[in-house]
Design an enzyme around this catalytic site. Structure first.
Site, PDB file in Angstrom:
ATOM      1  NE  ARG A  13       1.755  -6.902   2.628  1.00  0.00           N
ATOM      2  CZ  ARG A  13       1.455  -5.399   2.260  1.00  0.00           C
ATOM      3  NH1 ARG A  13       0.812  -5.107   1.174  1.00  0.00           N
ATOM      4  NH2 ARG A  13       2.245  -4.809   3.065  1.00  0.00           N
TER       5      ARG A  13
ATOM      6  NE  ARG B 132       2.193   5.664   2.387  1.00  0.00           N
ATOM      7  CZ  ARG B 132       2.563   4.289   1.684  1.00  0.00           C
ATOM      8  NH1 ARG B 132       2.851   4.346   0.329  1.00  0.00           N
ATOM      9  NH2 ARG B 132       2.177   3.473   2.245  1.00  0.00           N
TER      10      ARG B 132
ATOM     11  NE  ARG C 244       3.137  -0.317   6.502  1.00  0.00           N
ATOM     12  CZ  ARG C 244       2.800  -1.483   6.066  1.00  0.00           C
ATOM     13  NH1 ARG C 244       2.966  -2.535   6.797  1.00  0.00           N
ATOM     14  NH2 ARG C 244       2.477  -1.412   4.928  1.00  0.00           N
TER      15      ARG C 244
ATOM     16  NE  ARG D 154       5.532  -4.684   2.960  1.00  0.00           N
ATOM     17  CZ  ARG D 154       5.002  -3.488   2.284  1.00  0.00           C
ATOM     18  NH1 ARG D 154       4.085  -3.560   1.128  1.00  0.00           N
ATOM     19  NH2 ARG D 154       4.774  -2.515   2.758  1.00  0.00           N
TER      20      ARG D 154
ATOM     21  CE  LYS E  55      -2.013   1.951  -1.044  1.00  0.00           C
ATOM     22  NZ  LYS E  55      -2.012   1.405   0.255  1.00  0.00           N
TER      23      LYS E  55
HETATM   24  P1  AMP Z   1       3.930   0.472   0.755  1.00  0.00           P
HETATM   25  O1  AMP Z   1       4.684  -0.662   0.043  1.00  0.00           O
HETATM   26  O2  AMP Z   1       3.108   1.311  -0.288  1.00  0.00           O
HETATM   27  O3  AMP Z   1       3.095  -0.058   2.041  1.00  0.00           O
HETATM   28  O4  AMP Z   1       5.204   1.365   1.343  1.00  0.00           O
HETATM   29  C1  AMP Z   1       5.939   0.783   2.306  1.00  0.00           C
HETATM   30  C2  AMP Z   1       6.809   1.813   3.103  1.00  0.00           C
HETATM   31  O5  AMP Z   1       7.431   2.707   2.021  1.00  0.00           O
HETATM   32  C3  AMP Z   1       6.098   2.907   3.780  1.00  0.00           C
HETATM   33  O6  AMP Z   1       5.434   2.655   5.066  1.00  0.00           O
HETATM   34  C4  AMP Z   1       6.779   4.160   3.695  1.00  0.00           C
HETATM   35  O7  AMP Z   1       7.711   3.833   4.889  1.00  0.00           O
HETATM   36  C5  AMP Z   1       7.502   3.954   2.357  1.00  0.00           C
HETATM   37  N1  AMP Z   1       6.890   4.897   1.552  1.00  0.00           N
HETATM   38  C6  AMP Z   1       6.254   4.210   0.389  1.00  0.00           C
HETATM   39  N2  AMP Z   1       5.397   5.258  -0.051  1.00  0.00           N
HETATM   40  C7  AMP Z   1       5.723   6.510   0.293  1.00  0.00           C
HETATM   41  C8  AMP Z   1       5.623   7.745  -0.031  1.00  0.00           C
HETATM   42  N3  AMP Z   1       4.831   8.121  -0.991  1.00  0.00           N
HETATM   43  N4  AMP Z   1       6.060   8.785   0.907  1.00  0.00           N
HETATM   44  C9  AMP Z   1       6.723   8.315   1.692  1.00  0.00           C
HETATM   45  N5  AMP Z   1       7.165   7.187   2.221  1.00  0.00           N
HETATM   46  C10 AMP Z   1       6.522   6.125   1.451  1.00  0.00           C
END
Ligand code: AMP
Length: 221
Positions: A128, A88, A172, A161, A13
């Site tokens: 990554r 989400r 996740r 990360r 994404k």
């Molecule tokens: P990402 O960078 O999109 O993989 O997000 C990393 C982490 O941020 C996720 O595992 C969640 O802990 C948190 N996170 C990101 N977007 C959301 C969302 N829309 N709702 C809740 N938690 C989020």
């Protein structure tokens, strides 16, 4: 065009959204990046947010929705944008719809689900590397930097990360199935869901998305 990018962690994404931004000037808003900024800047809720993220759980709706919607305002209702990682949960999607309907009825055009196999996800996330300064994403094999461990764009150090460790990745993925997968039906019912394969190289993934946008007349052919 107003797009939502769905798909498990590691579906591509963020990388595809970066290409859309560079090539077509579509604004890219990543909920994960906004949350990482809150943690890094030591915001009042930063400590709490950081604990959820590190564990692989979702941050509570009330914390992320306000943050995303206030950043969305900066693009104005007529601007093009991609929301990457938000919504989400179904509750987040309903709040987003309400917010956009309140602003001269400017709804989301499409929700794109990048579909990818669990094996690919694990390989991508373990390899990554991210630039903490300019946030560009790399992969040790798929998208290697010119100089190992160093960002091509800004010269900063690249890091894995904290939530890309194997145990957290498994959590996740389970959270995605449980809390985010129901969103697919939400967007399917409104006729806005489109599928793009995430199991291909990033350029092919981008081109498949472009064809989808052309078919839906969001881009001129
Ligand atoms: P990402 O960078 O999109 O993989 O997000 C990393 C982490 O941020 C996720 O595992 C969640 O802990 C948190 N996170 C990101 N977007 C959301 C969302 N829309 N709702 C809740 N938690 C989020």
């Amino acid at each position: 065009m107003r797009l939502i990018f769905l798909g498990t962690p590691g579906a591509g994404k963020g990388t595809v959204a970066t290409l859309l931004k560079e090539r077509l000037r579509v604004a890219h808003l990543s909920s994960g990046d906004l949350l990482r900024d809150s943690v890094k800047n030591g915001d009042s809720t930063g400590g709490e947010i950081g604990r959820y993220m590190k564990s692989g759980a979702l941050v509570p709706d009330k914390l992320i929705t306000g943050l995303m919607l206030s950043h969305l305002d900066q693009f104005g209702v007529s601007g093009d944008f991609v929301l990457d990682g938000f919504p989400r949960t179904v509750e987040q999607a309903q709040d987003l719809d309400r917010d956009l309907a309140g602003k001269k009825n400017a709804p989301i055009d499409l929700a794109i689900d990048f579909q990818v196999s669990p094996e690919t996800v694990v390989k991508r996330l373990i390899g990554r590397r991210v630039c903490e300064k300019c946030r560009l994403n790399y992969h040790v094999e798929r998208i290697p930097p010119r100089k190992p461990g160093i960002c091509d764009r800004c010269g900063s150090e690249l890091k894995a990360r904290v939530d890309d460790q194997p145990e957290t990745v498994r959590k996740r993925l389970a959270v995605y199935e449980d809390q985010t997968a129901p969103l697919l039906d939400f967007y399917r019912r409104s006729g806005k869901l489109r599928l793009v394969s995430g199991d291909q190289n990033i350029e092919d993934q981008y081109q498949e998305l472009i064809h989808v946008l052309e078919r839906d007349r969001l881009l001129n052919v």
